[in-house]
Design a protein around this motif. Structure first.
Motif, PDB file in Angstrom:
ATOM      1  N   ALA A   1       0.813  -1.213   0.000  1.00  0.00           N
ATOM      2  CA  ALA A   1       0.000   0.000   0.000  1.00  0.00           C
ATOM      3  C   ALA A   1       0.846   1.262   0.000  1.00  0.00           C
ATOM      4  N   TRP A   2       2.176   1.142   0.029  1.00  0.00           N
ATOM      5  CA  TRP A   2       3.041   2.317   0.041  1.00  0.00           C
ATOM      6  C   TRP A   2       2.892   3.071  -1.275  1.00  0.00           C
ATOM      7  N   ASP A   3       2.856   4.391  -1.191  1.00  0.00           N
ATOM      8  CA  ASP A   3       2.540   5.219  -2.365  1.00  0.00           C
ATOM      9  C   ASP A   3       3.811   5.606  -3.122  1.00  0.00           C
ATOM     10  N   THR A   4       4.159   4.823  -4.144  1.00  0.00           N
ATOM     11  CA  THR A   4       5.199   5.201  -5.101  1.00  0.00           C
ATOM     12  C   THR A   4       4.671   4.916  -6.496  1.00  0.00           C
ATOM     13  N   ASN A   5       5.498   5.189  -7.513  1.00  0.00           N
ATOM     14  CA  ASN A   5       5.056   4.991  -8.890  1.00  0.00           C
ATOM     15  C   ASN A   5       5.033   3.534  -9.309  1.00  0.00           C
ATOM     16  N   MET A   6       5.635   2.631  -8.538  1.00  0.00           N
ATOM     17  CA  MET A   6       5.664   1.185  -8.772  1.00  0.00           C
ATOM     18  C   MET A   6       6.564   0.754  -9.934  1.00  0.00           C
ATOM     19  N   ILE A   7       6.910   1.668 -10.821  1.00  0.00           N
ATOM     20  CA  ILE A   7       7.644   1.311 -12.028  1.00  0.00           C
ATOM     21  C   ILE A   7       8.633   2.426 -12.341  1.00  0.00           C
ATOM     22  N   ALA A   8       9.782   2.072 -12.941  1.00  0.00           N
ATOM     23  CA  ALA A   8      10.790   3.047 -13.344  1.00  0.00           C
ATOM     24  C   ALA A   8      11.429   2.558 -14.640  1.00  0.00           C
ATOM     25  N   ALA A   9      11.984   3.489 -15.422  1.00  0.00           N
ATOM     26  CA  ALA A   9      12.536   3.137 -16.732  1.00  0.00           C
ATOM     27  C   ALA A   9      13.875   3.821 -16.945  1.00  0.00           C
ATOM     28  N   SER A  10      14.785   3.092 -17.605  1.00  0.00           N
ATOM     29  CA  SER A  10      16.015   3.673 -18.134  1.00  0.00           C
ATOM     30  C   SER A  10      15.894   3.662 -19.662  1.00  0.00           C
ATOM     31  N   GLY A  11      16.981   3.947 -20.349  1.00  0.00           N
ATOM     32  CA  GLY A  11      16.936   3.911 -21.801  1.00  0.00           C
ATOM     33  C   GLY A  11      16.927   2.513 -22.376  1.00  0.00           C
ATOM     34  N   LYS A  12      17.100   1.453 -21.492  1.00  0.00           N
ATOM     35  CA  LYS A  12      17.158   0.073 -21.981  1.00  0.00           C
ATOM     36  C   LYS A  12      16.218  -0.880 -21.254  1.00  0.00           C
ATOM     37  N   TYR A  13      15.903  -0.594 -19.985  1.00  0.00           N
ATOM     38  CA  TYR A  13      15.146  -1.554 -19.181  1.00  0.00           C
ATOM     39  C   TYR A  13      14.086  -0.827 -18.358  1.00  0.00           C
ATOM     40  N   ILE A  14      13.159  -1.625 -17.821  1.00  0.00           N
ATOM     41  CA  ILE A  14      12.198  -1.119 -16.842  1.00  0.00           C
ATOM     42  C   ILE A  14      12.285  -1.993 -15.593  1.00  0.00           C
ATOM     43  N   SER A  15      11.952  -1.414 -14.449  1.00  0.00           N
ATOM     44  CA  SER A  15      11.877  -2.162 -13.190  1.00  0.00           C
ATOM     45  C   SER A  15      10.466  -2.022 -12.637  1.00  0.00           C
ATOM     46  N   LEU A  16       9.982  -3.081 -12.007  1.00  0.00           N
ATOM     47  CA  LEU A  16       8.601  -3.114 -11.532  1.00  0.00           C
ATOM     48  C   LEU A  16       8.552  -3.791 -10.177  1.00  0.00           C
TER      49      LEU A  16
ATOM     50  N   ILE B   1      13.086  -6.944 -13.417  1.00  0.00           N
ATOM     51  CA  ILE B   1      13.821  -6.157 -14.407  1.00  0.00           C
ATOM     52  C   ILE B   1      13.510  -6.741 -15.770  1.00  0.00           C
ATOM     53  N   LEU B   2      12.989  -5.912 -16.668  1.00  0.00           N
ATOM     54  CA  LEU B   2      12.479  -6.382 -17.961  1.00  0.00           C
ATOM     55  C   LEU B   2      12.998  -5.497 -19.080  1.00  0.00           C
TER      56      LEU B   2
ATOM     57  N   ASP C   1      22.420   3.087 -18.104  1.00  0.00           N
ATOM     58  CA  ASP C   1      21.102   2.476 -18.281  1.00  0.00           C
ATOM     59  C   ASP C   1      21.017   1.071 -17.709  1.00  0.00           C
ATOM     60  N   SER C   2      22.112   0.513 -17.219  1.00  0.00           N
ATOM     61  CA  SER C   2      22.114  -0.841 -16.680  1.00  0.00           C
ATOM     62  C   SER C   2      22.229  -0.874 -15.155  1.00  0.00           C
ATOM     63  N   ILE C   3      22.220   0.281 -14.495  1.00  0.00           N
ATOM     64  CA  ILE C   3      22.346   0.353 -13.034  1.00  0.00           C
ATOM     65  C   ILE C   3      21.027   0.803 -12.436  1.00  0.00           C
ATOM     66  N   VAL C   4      20.514   0.042 -11.460  1.00  0.00           N
ATOM     67  CA  VAL C   4      19.254   0.379 -10.808  1.00  0.00           C
ATOM     68  C   VAL C   4      19.426   0.239  -9.304  1.00  0.00           C
ATOM     69  N   ALA C   5      18.783   1.121  -8.549  1.00  0.00           N
ATOM     70  CA  ALA C   5      18.793   1.080  -7.085  1.00  0.00           C
ATOM     71  C   ALA C   5      17.401   0.718  -6.590  1.00  0.00           C
ATOM     72  N   SER C   6      17.339   0.049  -5.455  1.00  0.00           N
ATOM     73  CA  SER C   6      16.056  -0.338  -4.862  1.00  0.00           C
ATOM     74  C   SER C   6      16.086  -0.065  -3.369  1.00  0.00           C
TER      75      SER C   6
ATOM     76  N   CYS D   1       5.565   5.666 -15.204  1.00  0.00           N
ATOM     77  CA  CYS D   1       6.858   6.324 -15.293  1.00  0.00           C
ATOM     78  C   CYS D   1       7.026   6.848 -16.704  1.00  0.00           C
ATOM     79  N   PHE D   2       8.043   7.706 -16.904  1.00  0.00           N
ATOM     80  CA  PHE D   2       8.331   8.250 -18.226  1.00  0.00           C
ATOM     81  C   PHE D   2       9.760   7.873 -18.627  1.00  0.00           C
ATOM     82  N   LEU D   3       9.947   7.703 -19.913  1.00  0.00           N
ATOM     83  CA  LEU D   3      11.239   7.331 -20.485  1.00  0.00           C
ATOM     84  C   LEU D   3      12.163   8.542 -20.526  1.00  0.00           C
ATOM     85  N   PRO D   4      13.485   8.375 -20.266  1.00  0.00           N
ATOM     86  CA  PRO D   4      14.420   9.494 -20.475  1.00  0.00           C
ATOM     87  C   PRO D   4      14.337  10.006 -21.911  1.00  0.00           C
ATOM     88  N   ARG D   5      14.372  11.320 -22.087  1.00  0.00           N
ATOM     89  CA  ARG D   5      14.139  11.907 -23.410  1.00  0.00           C
ATOM     90  C   ARG D   5      15.188  11.511 -24.437  1.00  0.00           C
ATOM     91  N   ARG D   6      16.403  11.177 -23.993  1.00  0.00           N
ATOM     92  CA  ARG D   6      17.448  10.821 -24.957  1.00  0.00           C
ATOM     93  C   ARG D   6      17.156   9.501 -25.661  1.00  0.00           C
TER      94      ARG D   6
END
Length: 541
Positions: free
Chosen positions: A33-48, A60-61, A101-106, A331-336
């Motif tokens: 129930a914690w309020d975050t976006n649940m999903i994040a994106a880099s230029g190559k992958y998404i995390s959920l 990681i997908l 784009d291959s480094i993610v923090a949790s 989430c939104f994709l980096p513009r590059r």
């Protein structure tokens, strides 16, 4: 009603969802129930954030596209997939490094922050016969807090710097190269921290809190906030986003009557510029800023995405993306990484039930050439500072990449050529439009206190003095003919115009740097005063 329509090149922007087979199906979203976006994106992958038994996990997908399916990858996920499982309690938030784009923090309820690296070969043979799913392992573990970690956020310009917000009501900044102790701790929150955001240079950090306060901190100095004002009146979730290089931030929240609101604040004194009531729905509104000066608002439980253009200190409603499928996270994709060939100015990833849907926001144009007016430079993946330089007091603007040719710029007129990106995978953008020559600065900064560590030198007035350019030759003067004067040729006029544009851009950059130095000095003085007041209060006890 006015007969005149405000001119805007984004007035007809529309959202285009990808085909069902272009997204990712059969995802199992976390039930936390914690309020975050649940999903994040880099230029190559998404995390959920994943709903997994036996502790916390996230998935990681590969990155879906609204224009084509993922190559050699089935859109419907197997029931068992590799997960990042090392947390012992539910994962609450993830964030991808803007510099890799291959480094993610949790961050999770177990109070741990973990860093993960994704190898390029991770998805080879995914789901095929004989395929054996192998879970991800973290490359670093940080005991960040004895209580939960609600948000994690990478620094925009310094490599390997991460911020984490904890249930202790503090925000800590970490150097991932030496994570034994936090480099800076921001305190003073009266309740749970709901969202955090850096400014473009990363020396300031702003937070929203359940105590209904909006706070601004000097990220490196630590301690209590240097600015604090009352935010939205309602106690339900409030979010904040920095509006690019503008001296404004945007917040979403609720009024005391539970109306959903969006507010814009001026960062100098945290004064409210404008507040707009959206509607009376119950879902938290997630704000996202695009450097096209567009603010996207997506409410949890809504099917629509509103977007507004910020111009002349006002928010102007553009079109609205509508859908019958409610969103649980986004989430939104980096513009590059945008697809410029299809005039895609932004891309969202929406969680709808068990499906991740990519949505492209497109400016409808028929021309095949690069559209420089709708693709300003995007933040590059190259960092401007090391972690050591940042914590030593150095500040630098983010490096920008031209979405047209892949040229990296660190400041106007200073460019380093890199291999151009592909038009289908990396979004190019033109150089910024020339700005008018600034006026000299007449205000003087407050004198720095002797107690300030590594003070920033005082800003000097900026005046349009002659500058020797390294690569741009001076335009050749036209000597008059003895018979009649000749008008300058078109190429010579273009050279003069180009020279003036470069001069204006350079002076504008110098003015921005001078104002930034003045603001840094003001914040340092206020931080010292706040710490002095706190010390005096402790002595009086």
């Amino acid at each position: 009603m006015s007969r005149f329509i405000r001119p805007s090149k984004y007035r007809h922007v529309f959202g285009q969802p990808g085909k069902r087979e272009y997204g990712l199906d059969n995802v199992k979203v976390s039930n936390s129930a914690w309020d975050t976006n649940m999903i994040a994106a880099s230029g190559k992958y998404i995390s959920l954030n994943w709903n997994a038994s036996g502790g916390g996990a996230f998935a990681i997908l590969p990155l879906p596209s609204p224009f084509q399916p993922i190559p050699d990858f089935q859109s419907r996920l197997p029931d068992i997939i590799p997960l990042a499982r090392s947390h012992t309690a539910p994962v609450l938030d993830t964030d991808w490094s803007p510099h890799n784009d291959s480094i993610v923090a949790s961050g999770g309820e177990d109070g741990k922050v973990m860093i993960w690296r994704v190898e390029d070969s991770t998805f080879e043979g995914w789901g095929q016969e004989g395929w054996d799913p192998v879970d991800f392992d973290p490359v670093a573990r940080i005991d960040a807090s004895p209580r939960k970690i609600g948000q994690v956020l990478f620094h925009p310009t310094a490599a390997h710097v991460l911020a984490s917000a904890s249930g202790e009501h503090t925000v800590k900044l970490w150097d991932l190269g030496s994570p034994e102790h936090a480099k800076s701790t921001l305190i003073g929150h009266g309740d749970a921290i709901q969202s955090i955001a850096f400014n473009p240079t990363g020396n300031l950090l702003v937070t929203t809190c359940r105590d209904r306060k909006l706070r601004m901190f000097d990220a490196r100095a630590g301690g209590e906030a240097v600015r604090s004002v009352d935010g939205h009146g309602g106690i339900k979730g409030a979010r904040v986003v920095w509006m690019g290089e503008k001296d404004n931030i945007a917040t979403t929240g609720f009024s005391r009557m539970s109306d959903r609101q969006v507010s814009v604040w001026e960062t100098g004194g945290l004064t409210n510029v404008k507040t707009i009531t959206i509607d009376q729905s119950a879902g938290v509104v997630m704000p996202f800023w695009s450097d096209n000066n567009i603010l996207f608002l997506a409410g949890k439980g809504d099917g629509n995405i509103r977007y507004y253009e910020w111009e002349s200190d006002s928010l102007y409603a553009l079109a609205e993306y509508k859908s019958t499928e409610p969103q649980r996270g986004m989430c939104f994709l980096p513009r590059r990484a945008l697809n410029i060939a299809d005039c895609e100015i932004a891309r969202a990833y929406k969680i709808a039930g068990s499906y991740i849907e990519p949505i492209a926001f497109i400016v409808p144009r028929k021309a095949d050439a690069f559209q420089s007016d709708i693709f300003p430079p995007a933040q590059a993946s190259e960092p401007s500072l090391t972690a050591g330089e940042f914590f030593a007091g150095k500040t630098a603007a983010p490096k920008l990449v031209s979405l047209e040719n892949g040229v990296i710029t660190s400041s106007p007129g200073l460019a380093t050529a890199l291999p151009p990106p592909t038009r289908t995978a990396t979004a190019p953008a033109p150089a910024p439009a020339p700005a008018p020559a600034p006026q000299p600065i007449v205000s003087s900064p407050p004198p720095p206190s002797p107690a300030v560590a590594s003070p920033v030198p005082a800003a000097t007035p900026v005046a349009p003095t002659p500058v020797t350019r390294r690569s741009e030759p001076e335009p050749t003067p036209i000597s008059p003919s003895p018979v009649e004067p000749k008008a300058p040729s078109r190429s010579q006029s273009s050279a003069v115009d180009s020279s003036l544009q470069e001069e204006n851009a350079r002076l504008t950059a110098e003015l921005r740097e001078a104002r930034e130095k003045i603001r840094n000095l003001e914040l340092q003085v206020e931080a010292i005063r706040a710490n002095a007041r706190k010390a005096a209060a402790l002595l009086d006890q």
